[in-house]
Design an enzyme around this catalytic site. Structure first.
Site, mmCIF file in Angstrom:
data_model
loop_
_atom_site.group_PDB
_atom_site.id
_atom_site.type_symbol
_atom_site.label_atom_id
_atom_site.label_comp_id
_atom_site.label_asym_id
_atom_site.label_seq_id
_atom_site.Cartn_x
_atom_site.Cartn_y
_atom_site.Cartn_z
ATOM 1 N N TYR A 141 12.027 -0.080 4.231
ATOM 2 C CA TYR A 141 12.146 1.219 4.897
ATOM 3 C C TYR A 141 13.599 1.589 5.181
ATOM 4 C CZ TYR A 141 7.216 2.161 6.039
ATOM 5 O OH TYR A 141 5.890 2.462 5.988
ATOM 6 N N LYS A 192 5.025 -11.914 -0.185
ATOM 7 C CA LYS A 192 4.851 -11.912 -1.643
ATOM 8 C C LYS A 192 5.890 -12.895 -2.168
ATOM 9 C CE LYS A 192 2.887 -10.234 -5.366
ATOM 10 N NZ LYS A 192 1.464 -10.283 -5.693
ATOM 11 N N ASP A 224 -1.489 -9.473 -1.554
ATOM 12 C CA ASP A 224 -2.635 -8.967 -2.327
ATOM 13 C C ASP A 224 -3.922 -9.671 -1.898
ATOM 14 O OD1 ASP A 224 -1.464 -11.234 -3.423
ATOM 15 O OD2 ASP A 224 -1.669 -10.613 -5.514
ATOM 16 N N ASP A 248 2.529 -1.771 7.403
ATOM 17 C CA ASP A 248 2.063 -0.382 7.422
ATOM 18 C C ASP A 248 0.727 -0.282 6.693
ATOM 19 O OD1 ASP A 248 2.173 2.457 7.710
ATOM 20 O OD2 ASP A 248 2.853 2.591 5.632
ATOM 21 N N ASP A 252 -3.454 0.059 8.382
ATOM 22 C CA ASP A 252 -4.429 1.123 8.108
ATOM 23 C C ASP A 252 -5.751 0.503 7.628
ATOM 24 O OD1 ASP A 252 -2.568 3.203 8.644
ATOM 25 O OD2 ASP A 252 -3.409 4.430 7.042
#
Ligand code: NAD
Ligand code: IPM
Ligand code: MN
Length: 361
Positions: A141, A192, A224, A248, A252
């Site tokens: 970000y 990751k 993943d 983020d 959700d």
């Protein structure tokens, strides 16, 4: 001592939900003489319209003076054509980085009354209680260099940079280990590390920190797989720690396990526990101003503010119990409505929490 609360309604459903949260906090303030002093300012698209920038200096200076900030949401189609640096979302990102709010706590808790509203079978989600600890002021970000450049060929190239240094990883790691220690003692770090060096370093630092927290069981998972495990068997998780972008996305996903994105509150804290609190969802332009938005994530974010920034555990718990009461009464905004429950709007939901609050104060 007076404590300043700054409300930043923002855009879309932001004003709808902040109005309800402000009323609930105002009621608790009056009844319990909490000594809260309320202020309000512009951010996001609303600030672009009024002051030409998503984060006016006046808002930033009032934010610095506040002990706690409650933000609705920012953004919307009206401003989607603007350049990245001028968009409403920059207002939010500017507050996060300007105030050093690196620790984002996103608790995904399933109220038993909402088991049927979840998109997963009740037996898979029942008892869900996960805390996502998301790093909020670094990673892709904020990494430099960034932008869009024109190559020699004339073709354009978009650039973002994913970087974390060890101290950024360590400070969010500490928040996560401390949280796990106060909960069920399990921490899953999501990365990751099989592909990205930055997250291989992340994993190394988490391993290193684990030696200081022998009472916390640390595990690692690739993002993943984590996305899959969250819907396969979410109850395997206690505390999750991850970087800005993975956090983020996964929050959700976790929100939906609780019945709706309209149920997930959050806290963003800095080193001195000053905090900005906001629902995890966005400005929901599709339902803005229609009395349809679920205000509970925002009301619950207000409760988190009382707990984390002001140490007012009693008042925070009372608001959470009031939310539980209205769910028990069967009241539901459209996003959590299912057969046999009573459909209500944003205002009626807020008013119901406010009345239920009286029995817990
Ligand atoms: P969104 O979260 O705004 O909406 C996604 C879906 O969830 C929509 O169908 C919406 O109606 C529904 N929804 C969201 N909150 C709800 C609530 N409280 N009650 C009932 N339904 C709710 O995500 P999006 O559509 O991807 O983004 C819309 C805008 O919001 C964009 O401009 C985006 O940048 C911005 N955004 C802001 C924040 C923030 O301010 N913290 C967070 C996410 C997105
Ligand atoms: C969130 C939002 C923000 C984020 C956007 C609006 C900048 O999606 O708070 O989850 O990506 O952090
Ligand atoms: Mn988000």
């Amino acid at each position: 001592m007076t404590q300043r609360v700054l409300f930043l309604p923002g855009d879309g459903i932001g004003p709808d939900i902040i109005e309800q949260a402000r009323a609930v906090l105002g009621h608790a303030n009056e009844r319990l003489s909490l000594g809260l002093d309320f202020d309000e300012a512009l951010v996001g698209g609303a600030a672009i319209e009024a002051a030409g920038t998503a984060l006016p200096d006046d808002t930033m200076s009032r934010a610095r003076e506040a002990g706690g900030i409650l933000l609705g949401a920012v953004g919307g189609p009206k401003w989607d054509h603007l350049e990245m640096a001028n968009r409403p979302e920059k207002g939010l990102l500017g507050l996060r980085s300007g105030l050093g709010l690196f620790a984002n706590l996103r608790p995904a808790f399933l109220y038993p009354q909402l088991a049927e509203a979840s998109s997963l079978r009740p037996e898979v989600v029942s008892g869900l209680d996960i805390l996502i600890v998301r790093e909020l002021t670094g990673g892709i970000y904020f990494g430099q260099p960034r932008g869009v450049e024109t190559l020699e060929s004339g073709e354009r190239e978009g650039i973002n940079t994913y970087r974390y240094n060890e101290s950024e990883i360590r400070r969010i790691g500490r928040v996560a280990f401390e949280s796990a220690r106060q909960r069920n003692g399990r921490l899953c770090s999501i990365d990751k590390a099989n592909v990205l060096e930055v997250t291989a370093l992340w994993r190394e630092v988490m391993e290193d920190l684990a030696t200081e927290y022998p009472d916390v069981e640390l595990s690692h998972m690739y993002v993943d797989n984590a996305a899959m495990q969250l819907v396969r068997d979410p109850n395997q998780f206690d505390v999750i720690v991850t970087g800005n972008m993975f956090g983020d996305i996964l929050s959700d996903e976790a929100a939906m396990l609780t019945g709706s994105i309209g149920m997930l509150p959050s806290a963003a804290l800095n080193e001195s526990k000053q905090g900005m609190y906001e629902p995890c969802h966005g400005s929901a332009p599709d339902i803005a101003g229609q009395d349809k938005a679920n205000p509970l994530a925002t009301i619950l974010s207000g409760a988190m503010m009382l707990r984390y920034s002001f140490g007012m555990e009693g008042a925070a718990g009372a608001i959470e119990k009031a939310v539980q009461d209205v769910l028990e009464q069967g009241l539901r905004t459209p996003d959590i409505h299912f057969e046999g429950t009573q459909l209500v709007g944003t205002r009626a939901m807020g008013e119901a929490v406010l009345s239920a609050l009286d029995t817990h104060l």
